[in-house]
Design an enzyme around this catalytic site. Structure first.
Site, mmCIF file in Angstrom:
data_model
loop_
_atom_site.group_PDB
_atom_site.id
_atom_site.type_symbol
_atom_site.label_atom_id
_atom_site.label_comp_id
_atom_site.label_asym_id
_atom_site.label_seq_id
_atom_site.Cartn_x
_atom_site.Cartn_y
_atom_site.Cartn_z
ATOM 1 N N ASP A 170 -26.146 -35.807 -14.261
ATOM 2 C CA ASP A 170 -25.453 -36.680 -13.495
ATOM 3 C C ASP A 170 -26.142 -38.119 -13.393
ATOM 4 O O ASP A 170 -26.984 -38.394 -14.509
ATOM 5 C CB ASP A 170 -25.254 -36.450 -12.111
ATOM 6 C CG ASP A 170 -23.959 -36.676 -11.361
ATOM 7 O OD1 ASP A 170 -23.755 -37.990 -11.285
ATOM 8 O OD2 ASP A 170 -23.185 -35.903 -10.908
ATOM 9 N N HIS A 188 -25.607 -40.025 -16.385
ATOM 10 C CA HIS A 188 -24.321 -40.845 -16.229
ATOM 11 C C HIS A 188 -24.833 -42.314 -16.083
ATOM 12 O O HIS A 188 -24.297 -43.089 -15.323
ATOM 13 C CB HIS A 188 -23.627 -40.174 -14.955
ATOM 14 C CG HIS A 188 -22.940 -38.917 -15.398
ATOM 15 N ND1 HIS A 188 -21.979 -38.361 -14.277
ATOM 16 C CD2 HIS A 188 -22.984 -38.028 -16.296
ATOM 17 C CE1 HIS A 188 -21.514 -37.224 -14.835
ATOM 18 N NE2 HIS A 188 -22.313 -37.142 -16.185
#
Ligand SMILES: *[C@@H]1O[C@H](CO)[C@@H](O)[C@H](O)[C@H]1NC(C)=O
Ligand SMILES: *[C@@H]1O[C@H](CO)[C@@H](O)[C@H](O)[C@H]1NC(C)=O
Ligand SMILES: *[C@@H]1O[C@H](CO)[C@@H](O)[C@H](O)[C@H]1NC(C)=O
Ligand SMILES: *[C@@H]1O[C@H](CO)[C@@H](O)[C@H](O)[C@H]1NC(C)=O
Length: 412
Positions: free
Chosen positions: A224, A247
């Site tokens: 993430d 991310h």
């Protein structure tokens, strides 16, 4: 993992307490323990480590300062640990050479943290590898879709002022790796974070509600956001951090809850993003967001402030969205159409962001129709796609560009 046990063999852990003249050094020592992470360790042993660390903390925290808690080199397992201040004075946790594993079973946790430290001034934490063994949890749990999200964060630091975190490794956390909240005037150096790119919800370092933080020379690869900045992130400097997979570096999401504190004074420089979904991102919820189970509706999204943000000298390697402002962030597609965000972005700079985009649109500045982005500086951008030029996409962004940028910035 199979043989790392919780069933049988006796491992003898005990506390060694050395009180010197003016310092309490508390050493959690293994004796007769294989400590190799392979031999089965009984459940009583896991509990014992948990108790040993808590007891050692209590001694070190309440003893004459500076307190020191030592976890000697070796392999250990531990259930959830909570270490609370205030302490009598500065305190150190030294876990150099120690590898601590969490049991893989989520059922063994009833709290939202594995290691939690809170309410301490002048904590120095050095070394240690914290392995959350989250692989099973990622497969079986969708945190966002459950009403009670009790998946433990590997390391949760709350309200620790004037603290230093150094040479710490977090791997395979079940949830976020590190959460840092309310910890003013602190530093993180040489933090290593590792989990596979498709691990669920494993933000590297999540920051919120703190003023003054430097993170330097660190390496984050996870499933993430590498670093996420929540509400009230203020005066933060990130330098020499590499991200990927992941991310990216992400401000937000913001605007989901009322009365969120501003995010301001973020400087992210000399960083690298490799094979990630986003490079640098600012995201806010649109107005009228509706989301699954946890909180049902936002009849209005909430006002907020993001200002004084600089991303500078960032190397991008094969990243899907190298530069992205997304004020229509709505992961579950349950937002009212045409209801713009009320989070205002001002004084945001993107400088010298260079490298390769994995998509043709390398820069997206999607701002709010209700509160357009103001004073967005774009300078020295050079992002290519398949060796060729890239495009940008902008809405409601008042930009100020310098020199030649690739992609060129759409006129506001
Ligand atoms: C962060 O780094 C800057 C520049 O080196 C320095 O002025 C500031 O005091 C540092 N902040 C903290 C919390 O260490
Ligand atoms: C940039 O960061 C890298 C580590 O990622 C470091 O080796 C290098 O010295 C830094 N360069 C500058 C100019 O700070
Ligand atoms: C933006 O920057 C300008 C110039 O530095 C400053 O005068 C202004 O107050 C800033 N605006 C915000 C909202 O921080
Ligand atoms: C952008 O980078 C490419 C590839 O490195 C290079 O060929 C090109 O000259 C650069 N363009 C600018 C405007 O700096």
């Amino acid at each position: 993992m199979g043989k790392i046990g919780y069933i049988r063999s006796a491992v003898y852990l005990f506390l060694l307490l050395i009180a010197t003249n003016n310092a309490a050094i508390v050493d959690i020592k293994t004796k007769g323990a294989k400590g190799d992470g392979i031999t089965d360790d009984g459940p009583e042993i896991l509990t014992y480590i948990f108790i040993a660390i808590m007891r050692a903390w209590k001694e070190a925290c309440e003893g004459s300062p500076p307190g020191s808690l030592l976890i000697p080199p070796g392999n250990y397992m531990s259930l959830a640990v909570q270490l609370n201040g205030p302490c009598k004075g500065p305190i150190e946790i030294n876990a150099n050479g120690a590898t601590i594993k969490a049991p893989p079973e989520l059922a063994k946790f009833t709290t939202e943290s594995w290691f939690s430290i809170r309410g301490v001034d002048k904590l120095t934490m050095t070394g240690g590898t914290f392995d959350g063994q989250g692989q099973e949890t990622w497969k079986t749990t969708k945190c966002q879709e459950t009403t009670k999200c009790q998946i433990p964060v590997n390391l949760r630091f709350s309200n620790l002022r004037n603290s230093l975190f150094k040479d710490i490794t977090s791997i395979n956390s079940k949830n976020f790796h590190i959460s840092l909240r309310g910890s003013d005037n602190s530093r993180m150096e040489n933090i290593n974070i590792n989990a596979q790119g498709n691990s669920l919800n494993t933000d590297g370092i999540h920051i919120a509600k703190l003023n003054g933080l430097n993170i330097t020379n660190s390496k984050i690869g996870t499933g993430d956001d590498c670093i996420s900045f929540g509400e009230g992130s203020r005066n933060i400097r990130i330098e020499g951090v590499s991200c990927g997979p992941g991310h990216g570096f992400s401000i937000g999401s913001l605007g989901k809850f009322p009365n969120e504190e501003p995010v301001e004074g973020i400087l992210l420089k000399n960083c690298t993003v490799n094979r990630a979904i986003n490079g640098v991102r600012i995201k806010t919820w649109p107005n009228g967001a509706i989301n699954g189970v946890r909180i049902k509706t936002w009849p209005n999204s909430h006002p907020g402030i993001v200002r004084d943000i600089t991303f500078e000298n960032i190397i991008i390697n094969n990243v899907q969205n190298p530069v992205i402002v997304d004020q229509e962030y709505c992961p579950n597609k349950a937002c009212m159409k045409g209801a713009p965000s009320k989070v205002k972005l001002t004084n945001v700079s993107f400088r010298r962001i260079r490298g390769t985009s994995a998509s043709k649109v390398a820069m997206k500045l999607i701002c709010s129709a209700e509160v357009p982005c103001e004073n967005v500086e774009v300078a020295g951008i050079n992002l290519t796609f398949n060796g060729g030029p890239t495009n940008s996409q902008c809405t409601n962004a008042k930009t100020k560009t310098t020199g030649q940028n690739v992609p060129g910035v759409c006129a506001a």
